[in-house]
Design a protein around this motif. Structure first.
Motif, PDB file in Angstrom:
ATOM      1  N   GLU A  29      22.110  65.253  39.039  1.00 51.38           N
ATOM      2  CA  GLU A  29      21.264  66.301  39.582  1.00 51.38           C
ATOM      3  C   GLU A  29      20.943  66.028  41.049  1.00 51.38           C
ATOM      4  N   SER A  30      21.202  66.983  41.854  1.00 52.57           N
ATOM      5  CA  SER A  30      20.847  66.992  43.261  1.00 52.57           C
ATOM      6  C   SER A  30      20.194  68.351  43.477  1.00 52.57           C
ATOM      7  N   SER A  31      18.952  68.357  43.913  1.00 58.13           N
ATOM      8  CA  SER A  31      18.236  69.634  44.013  1.00 58.13           C
ATOM      9  C   SER A  31      18.990  70.641  44.886  1.00 58.13           C
ATOM     10  N   GLU A  32      19.593  70.187  45.971  1.00 67.67           N
ATOM     11  CA  GLU A  32      20.314  71.106  46.856  1.00 67.67           C
ATOM     12  C   GLU A  32      21.552  71.694  46.171  1.00 67.67           C
ATOM     13  N   SER A  33      22.358  70.817  45.539  1.00 65.53           N
ATOM     14  CA  SER A  33      23.569  71.327  44.895  1.00 65.53           C
ATOM     15  C   SER A  33      23.229  72.149  43.654  1.00 65.53           C
ATOM     16  N   LEU A  34      22.142  71.805  42.957  1.00 70.36           N
ATOM     17  CA  LEU A  34      21.719  72.604  41.804  1.00 70.36           C
ATOM     18  C   LEU A  34      21.301  74.004  42.239  1.00 70.36           C
ATOM     19  N   CYS A  35      20.527  74.090  43.310  1.00 70.62           N
ATOM     20  CA  CYS A  35      20.076  75.392  43.810  1.00 70.62           C
ATOM     21  C   CYS A  35      21.257  76.259  44.246  1.00 70.62           C
ATOM     22  N   LYS A  36      22.273  75.632  44.805  1.00 74.02           N
ATOM     23  CA  LYS A  36      23.451  76.375  45.265  1.00 74.02           C
ATOM     24  C   LYS A  36      24.420  76.678  44.126  1.00 74.02           C
ATOM     25  N   GLY A  37      24.205  76.075  42.948  1.00 73.54           N
ATOM     26  CA  GLY A  37      25.100  76.305  41.812  1.00 73.54           C
ATOM     27  C   GLY A  37      26.442  75.611  41.949  1.00 73.54           C
ATOM     28  N   ILE A  38      26.484  74.541  42.721  1.00 75.72           N
ATOM     29  CA  ILE A  38      27.742  73.828  42.962  1.00 75.72           C
ATOM     30  C   ILE A  38      28.066  72.935  41.766  1.00 75.72           C
ATOM     31  N   PRO A  39      29.244  73.090  41.167  1.00 72.13           N
ATOM     32  CA  PRO A  39      29.589  72.271  39.998  1.00 72.13           C
ATOM     33  C   PRO A  39      30.054  70.866  40.381  1.00 72.13           C
ATOM     34  N   VAL A  40      30.054  69.997  39.393  1.00 72.53           N
ATOM     35  CA  VAL A  40      30.653  68.671  39.487  1.00 72.53           C
ATOM     36  C   VAL A  40      31.939  68.741  38.668  1.00 72.53           C
ATOM     37  N   VAL A  41      33.029  68.204  39.205  1.00 76.75           N
ATOM     38  CA  VAL A  41      34.310  68.212  38.513  1.00 76.75           C
ATOM     39  C   VAL A  41      34.727  66.765  38.279  1.00 76.75           C
ATOM     40  N   SER A  42      35.104  66.459  37.048  1.00 72.82           N
ATOM     41  CA  SER A  42      35.495  65.108  36.666  1.00 72.82           C
ATOM     42  C   SER A  42      36.894  65.151  36.066  1.00 72.82           C
ATOM     43  N   LEU A  43      37.781  64.289  36.562  1.00 76.22           N
ATOM     44  CA  LEU A  43      39.166  64.236  36.103  1.00 76.22           C
ATOM     45  C   LEU A  43      39.445  62.871  35.481  1.00 76.22           C
ATOM     46  N   SER A  44      39.972  62.862  34.256  1.00 72.65           N
ATOM     47  CA  SER A  44      40.300  61.617  33.555  1.00 72.65           C
ATOM     48  C   SER A  44      41.786  61.319  33.683  1.00 72.65           C
ATOM     49  N   ILE A  45      42.099  60.062  33.980  1.00 70.33           N
ATOM     50  CA  ILE A  45      43.486  59.626  34.109  1.00 70.33           C
ATOM     51  C   ILE A  45      43.631  58.312  33.349  1.00 70.33           C
ATOM     52  N   GLY A  46      44.663  58.211  32.521  1.00 74.27           N
ATOM     53  CA  GLY A  46      44.920  56.953  31.814  1.00 74.27           C
ATOM     54  C   GLY A  46      44.515  57.012  30.355  1.00 74.27           C
ATOM     55  N   ASP A  47      43.873  55.948  29.882  1.00 73.36           N
ATOM     56  CA  ASP A  47      43.526  55.823  28.469  1.00 73.36           C
ATOM     57  C   ASP A  47      42.536  56.885  28.003  1.00 73.36           C
ATOM     58  N   THR A  48      42.651  57.240  26.724  1.00 73.57           N
ATOM     59  CA  THR A  48      41.738  58.174  26.067  1.00 73.57           C
ATOM     60  C   THR A  48      40.353  57.539  25.973  1.00 73.57           C
TER      61      THR A  48
END
Length: 97
Positions: free
Chosen positions: A11-30
């Motif tokens: 949570e970042s108040s600025e990014s939350l207010c702007k509706g900016i998403p966080v994107v996470s990419l998994s590489i390698g083991d399950t």
């Protein structure tokens, strides 16, 4: 040890207010990805495979989440051979600050 990984909350108040998403990419083991809306709620578990992407946007930005377990030796053989990567998991997280 993955069993000691605590759930965290992005949570970042600025990014939350702007509706900016966080994107996470998994590489390698399950890995097991756990998430819940509150500390008291029973967490849901989803398995993340190499190449899976998670997008935390809107209300989901506030979920508690963590990775308590990684399954060694489950990375795609083609990935390991093509990149020289050792077995393991890499998580790339993208966020605007």
């Amino acid at each position: 040890p993955f069993c000691l990984l605590m759930q965290d909350k992005d949570e970042s108040s600025e990014s939350l207010c702007k509706g900016i998403p966080v994107v996470s990419l998994s590489i390698g083991d399950t890995a097991d990805f756990v998430m819940s809306r509150t500390h008291d709620e029973e967490p849901q578990t989803v398995q993340l495979y190499s190449g899976d992407a998670l997008v935390f946007g809107g209300p989901s930005r506030l979920i508690y989440h963590g990775v308590p377990k990684v399954y060694p030796g489950t990375a795609p053989l083609q990935l390991l051979e093509a990149t020289g990567m050792r077995t393991g998991r890499i998580n790339l997280t993208f966020r605007q600050l």
